[in-house]
Design a protein around this motif. Structure first.
Motif, PDB file in Angstrom:
ATOM      1  N   GLN A 178       2.808  -0.874   4.136  1.00  0.00           N
ATOM      2  CA  GLN A 178       2.481   0.326   3.767  1.00  0.00           C
ATOM      3  C   GLN A 178       3.806   0.963   3.806  1.00  0.00           C
ATOM      4  O   GLN A 178       4.563   1.151   4.706  1.00  0.00           O
ATOM      5  N   ILE A 200      -3.515  -0.144   9.903  1.00  0.00           N
ATOM      6  CA  ILE A 200      -2.166  -0.209   9.315  1.00  0.00           C
ATOM      7  C   ILE A 200      -1.470   0.204  10.873  1.00  0.00           C
ATOM      8  O   ILE A 200      -1.853   1.395  11.272  1.00  0.00           O
ATOM      9  N   ALA A 234       3.665  -0.367   8.858  1.00  0.00           N
ATOM     10  CA  ALA A 234       4.380   0.839   8.081  1.00  0.00           C
ATOM     11  C   ALA A 234       5.327   1.260   9.192  1.00  0.00           C
ATOM     12  O   ALA A 234       5.323   1.260  10.144  1.00  0.00           O
ATOM     13  N   ILE A 294       0.961  -1.292  -0.032  1.00  0.00           N
ATOM     14  CA  ILE A 294       0.121  -0.125  -0.018  1.00  0.00           C
ATOM     15  C   ILE A 294       0.858   1.342   0.032  1.00  0.00           C
ATOM     16  O   ILE A 294       1.973   1.169   0.501  1.00  0.00           O
TER      17      ILE A 294
END
Ligand code: TUI
Length: 315
Positions: free
Chosen positions: A189, A135, A168, A16
């Motif tokens: 991400q 996330i 992330a 992502i």
């Protein structure tokens, strides 16, 4: 490596693109989606009509799913929260706050909701409110950050929830993706890596600062305001930290940085603007297309994960 995250989002690879204000517009988002990841348009502080234009532009540039990131501290967050429903955006990510007041209506509209969270407590809460995935962002990330590192945050969040967890913060290559998958994440991400993509429209000076940076070049400002932000060290961060050490009010500090991200991203003022970037900046040394970035990450990660499955991981 098609897994339950890919199935949830109808994408080919579990990658992502971060929802970076001023950076993540329609061209970048569409390029990431066309390469098999999930591209994201960042609403940032933009007025709702500007976000609508970007969504329509992305629809013309890709027939693949893409998302919109809503920065919850933005004055237009409320309007953008309705816009994503009107425009039939398939995926919404949120940042810099708690999105629970919008979640029911997004879910009713069939939107996949993926909040960015910095802690286990918020992860649990988002799952309770119906988040489809989360996330979990470690403090290696650029921009507004929480306290915990990716290494500490991911396994604790993975144990606390049953929905897919996307990692992330500090990830820019296949080793990072493989590592967070070993921690139990379903995908990653990436922000800073995609800032330095060919399709990214940020000013050349901004990309060059990331390309030139080394491991210790980021700094966190704004801890005293309750809104810590990681960016590349420059005369702006030096002045800010000096002000922060003195007895300057939070309002004055926030006025000092107003418009400074735009100055760096759009005008290329990388000395007096805010060059938000993560700690992994030092690893990024080449501008590549989104397709090249994603293919390299997938090749490297799947090679590593296969090697691990074969029990050759200690070689
Ligand atoms: O949101 C980000 N990164 C960002 S937002 C941004 S714009 C901005 N600029 C200056 C100050 C503040 C924002 C630049 N970079 N990442 C996702 C993220 N969300 N990191 C941390 C959080 C977060 C923090 C608190 C999410 C939820 C939260 O909840 C607090 C609450 O209300 O319970």
């Amino acid at each position: 490596m098609k897994n339950r995250l890919c199935e949830l989002l109808n994408i080919k690879f579990p990658i992502i693109q971060g929802g970076m204000a001023w950076v993540a517009e329609a061209c970048l988002a569409a390029a990431v989606s066309n390469a098999g990841g999930l591209g994201i348009i960042a609403a940032g502080n933009a007025p709702v009509e500007v976000v609508r234009e970007e969504i329509r532009k992305a629809k013309n540039l890709t027939d693949k799913p893409f998302g919109v990131n809503i920065m919850l501290m933005s004055p237009s967050a409320h309007e953008v929260a309705s816009l994503v429903i009107e425009e039939g955006v398939p995926v919404v990510t949120t940042g810099a706050g708690n999105p629970e007041k919008y979640m029911k209506k997004w879910k009713e509209a069939g939107i996949k909701v993926i909040p960015v969270i910095p802690s286990v407590a918020l992860a649990r809460r988002m799952q309770r409110y119906g988040a489809d995935a989360i996330i979990a962002e470690g403090s290696e990330a650029g921009g507004h950050i929480g306290e915990l590192t990716t290494m500490a945050l991911i396994p604790q969040v993975v144990d606390a929830v049953s929905i897919p967890v996307i990692a992330a913060g500090g990830i820019a290559d296949g080793r990072g993706l493989a590592a967070v998958m070993m921690l139990g994440a379903c995908g990653a991400q990436l922000g800073t890596r995609f800032v330095v993509a060919k399709e990214s429209l940020v000013h050349a000076n901004y990309k060059q600062r990331i390309l030139d940076s080394k491991d210790i070049d980021t700094v966190v400002t704004g801890r005293s305001t309750g809104h810590p932000v990681r960016s590349l060290r420059n005369s702006m961060t030096r002045k800010y930290l000096q002000l922060e050490e003195g007895s300057v009010s939070i309002d004055e500090l926030e006025t000092f940085t107003a418009g400074s991200l735009r100055n760096a991203v759009v005008d290329g003022d990388v000395n007096n603007g805010t060059v938000m970037a993560g700690q992994i900046s030092g690893l990024i040394n080449k501008e590549l297309t989104c397709k090249e970035i994603i293919n390299q990450i997938m090749d490297q990660a799947s090679g590593l994960l296969c090697k691990f499955n074969e029990g050759k991981n200690y070689e």
